[in-house]
Scaffold this motif. Structure first.
Motif, mmCIF file in Angstrom:
data_model
loop_
_atom_site.group_PDB
_atom_site.id
_atom_site.type_symbol
_atom_site.label_atom_id
_atom_site.label_comp_id
_atom_site.label_asym_id
_atom_site.label_seq_id
_atom_site.Cartn_x
_atom_site.Cartn_y
_atom_site.Cartn_z
ATOM 1 N N TYR A 150 0.815 -1.216 0.000
ATOM 2 C CA TYR A 150 0.000 0.000 0.000
ATOM 3 C C TYR A 150 0.850 1.270 0.000
ATOM 4 C CZ TYR A 150 -3.267 3.600 1.574
ATOM 5 O OH TYR A 150 -4.010 4.746 1.679
ATOM 6 N N ASN A 151 1.870 1.284 0.807
ATOM 7 C CA ASN A 151 2.643 2.515 0.999
ATOM 8 C C ASN A 151 3.681 2.788 -0.085
ATOM 9 O OD1 ASN A 151 1.501 3.541 3.517
ATOM 10 N ND2 ASN A 151 2.260 1.621 4.370
ATOM 11 N N ALA A 152 3.803 1.902 -1.066
ATOM 12 C CA ALA A 152 4.868 2.065 -2.059
ATOM 13 C C ALA A 152 4.354 2.305 -3.479
ATOM 14 C CB ALA A 152 5.780 0.845 -2.033
ATOM 15 N N PHE A 153 3.119 2.800 -3.596
ATOM 16 C CA PHE A 153 2.648 3.197 -4.918
ATOM 17 C C PHE A 153 1.864 4.494 -4.795
ATOM 18 C CE2 PHE A 153 -1.272 1.111 -3.626
ATOM 19 C CZ PHE A 153 -2.267 1.845 -4.255
ATOM 20 N N SER A 154 1.741 5.182 -5.910
ATOM 21 C CA SER A 154 1.037 6.461 -5.927
ATOM 22 C C SER A 154 0.079 6.517 -7.106
ATOM 23 C CB SER A 154 2.049 7.610 -6.032
ATOM 24 O OG SER A 154 2.634 7.587 -7.324
ATOM 25 N N TYR A 155 -0.711 7.569 -7.139
ATOM 26 C CA TYR A 155 -1.596 7.783 -8.273
ATOM 27 C C TYR A 155 -0.787 7.998 -9.551
ATOM 28 C CZ TYR A 155 -6.053 7.965 -5.739
ATOM 29 O OH TYR A 155 -7.181 7.645 -5.026
ATOM 30 N N ALA A 156 0.399 8.533 -9.433
ATOM 31 C CA ALA A 156 1.251 8.715 -10.616
ATOM 32 C C ALA A 156 1.605 7.354 -11.223
ATOM 33 C CB ALA A 156 2.516 9.480 -10.253
ATOM 34 N N ASP A 157 1.857 6.363 -10.381
ATOM 35 C CA ASP A 157 2.150 5.010 -10.868
ATOM 36 C C ASP A 157 0.947 4.448 -11.632
ATOM 37 O OD1 ASP A 157 4.734 4.858 -9.612
ATOM 38 O OD2 ASP A 157 3.721 4.402 -7.712
ATOM 39 N N ILE A 158 -0.226 4.631 -11.070
ATOM 40 C CA ILE A 158 -1.448 4.129 -11.715
ATOM 41 C C ILE A 158 -1.704 4.882 -13.018
ATOM 42 C CG2 ILE A 158 -3.961 3.916 -11.499
ATOM 43 C CD1 ILE A 158 -3.478 3.548 -8.455
ATOM 44 N N ALA A 159 -1.556 6.198 -12.974
ATOM 45 C CA ALA A 159 -1.784 7.013 -14.176
ATOM 46 C C ALA A 159 -0.881 6.557 -15.317
ATOM 47 C CB ALA A 159 -1.551 8.484 -13.862
ATOM 48 N N ALA A 160 0.371 6.302 -15.014
ATOM 49 C CA ALA A 160 1.317 5.868 -16.046
ATOM 50 C C ALA A 160 0.951 4.499 -16.608
ATOM 51 C CB ALA A 160 2.736 5.842 -15.479
ATOM 52 N N VAL A 172 -4.101 7.184 -17.952
ATOM 53 C CA VAL A 172 -5.052 8.252 -17.647
ATOM 54 C C VAL A 172 -4.345 9.291 -16.788
ATOM 55 C CG1 VAL A 172 -7.061 6.716 -17.758
ATOM 56 C CG2 VAL A 172 -5.937 7.103 -15.550
ATOM 57 N N GLY A 173 -4.945 10.450 -16.674
ATOM 58 C CA GLY A 173 -4.387 11.479 -15.807
ATOM 59 C C GLY A 173 -4.729 11.218 -14.351
ATOM 60 N N LYS A 174 -3.941 11.804 -13.466
ATOM 61 C CA LYS A 174 -4.209 11.654 -12.034
ATOM 62 C C LYS A 174 -5.587 12.207 -11.679
ATOM 63 C CE LYS A 174 -0.150 13.320 -10.720
ATOM 64 N NZ LYS A 174 0.895 13.824 -9.806
ATOM 65 N N ALA A 175 -6.024 13.246 -12.403
ATOM 66 C CA ALA A 175 -7.349 13.817 -12.140
ATOM 67 C C ALA A 175 -8.457 12.792 -12.383
ATOM 68 C CB ALA A 175 -7.570 15.051 -13.004
ATOM 69 N N THR A 176 -8.263 11.937 -13.366
ATOM 70 C CA THR A 176 -9.247 10.887 -13.645
ATOM 71 C C THR A 176 -9.321 9.911 -12.485
ATOM 72 O OG1 THR A 176 -8.890 11.085 -16.019
ATOM 73 C CG2 THR A 176 -9.861 9.021 -15.241
ATOM 74 N N ILE A 177 -8.185 9.571 -11.942
ATOM 75 C CA ILE A 177 -8.160 8.654 -10.796
ATOM 76 C C ILE A 177 -8.848 9.319 -9.606
ATOM 77 C CG2 ILE A 177 -6.705 7.307 -9.221
ATOM 78 C CD1 ILE A 177 -4.568 7.369 -11.522
ATOM 79 N N HIS A 178 -8.531 10.589 -9.370
ATOM 80 C CA HIS A 178 -9.155 11.321 -8.263
ATOM 81 C C HIS A 178 -10.660 11.463 -8.460
ATOM 82 C CE1 HIS A 178 -5.816 12.427 -5.675
ATOM 83 N NE2 HIS A 178 -5.087 12.665 -6.758
ATOM 84 N N HIS A 179 -11.108 11.520 -9.709
ATOM 85 C CA HIS A 179 -12.546 11.593 -9.977
ATOM 86 C C HIS A 179 -13.245 10.339 -9.453
ATOM 87 C CE1 HIS A 179 -16.352 12.002 -12.082
ATOM 88 N NE2 HIS A 179 -16.154 10.802 -12.601
#
Length: 191
Positions: free
Chosen positions: A22-32, A36-43
């Motif tokens: 859990y602590n070793a990934f970010s939305y930037a990792d998912i976006a890449a 998709v953009g990080k904003a899409t994930i936050h949506h």
């Protein structure tokens, strides 16, 4: 109704939790990875805890569905337990889901947001309850044997299976090692 993007984000997050924690990934990792953009994930998931809660909730539902289907197909208590253990052995052998996501998150429990920790605990409560029912049925019918209560036996089996997952992971995905650890636990219950 979940969109394809929503599902791909969940799938990616689950994969990252399994490979990194859990602590070793970010939305930037998912976006890449998802494209998709990080904003899409936050949506879809305003915060990382919201995302992890959704991942574990989906995992809990899949586990409940799988255990229910298995219980409907396999009626003999000892065979139900063998099917549960066999599911994980096959996942390790195929390397398609070689580790329980709730177990991975449980290792990080002290640092998880409370809402994620609650989902992890709920997963194990549900799993213990289901296995306790299977074992209790087997103990009452005489198909299974244990000096312990059905609940204690279920907790021992869960601890054995998850410990065996960890041992197999450390050994590079060794399904035979997993089996060598879990089979004695099943044999003890089958008397």
């Amino acid at each position: 109704m979940a969109t394809d993007t929503y599902t791909r984000i969940l799938d990616c997050a689950q994969s990252l939790i399994v490979t990194r924690g859990y602590n070793a990934f970010s939305y930037a990792d998912i976006a890449a990875e998802v494209g998709v953009g990080k904003a899409t994930i936050h949506h879809h998931f305003p915060g990382k805890a919201d995302l992890a809660v959704a991942v574990v909730a989906r995992y809990r539902q899949a586990t409940a569905d799988g255990m229910g289907a298995m219980a409907a197909q396999v009626t003999e208590p000892g065979m139900r337990l063998a099917a549960y253990v066999g599911f994980w052995e096959q996942c390790i052998r195929d390397n398609n889901a070689p580790f329980c996501i709730a177990a991975l998150l449980a290792a990080e429990l002290p640092s998880l947001p409370p809402e994620v920790a609650e989902q992890v605990k709920a997963h194990f409560d549900e799993l213990i309850d289901r296995l306790t029912m299977f074992i209790d049925e087997g103990l009452r019918s005489g198909a299974l044997k244990s000096p312990d209560s059905a609940e204690t036996s279920a907790r021992v089996l869960v601890a054995t299976v998850h410990g065996a997952m960890l041992a197999a992971r450390v050994a590079g995905g060794d399904a035979e090692l997993f089996s060598s650890i879990t089979q004695p636990a099943l044999q003890r219950l089958n008397g």
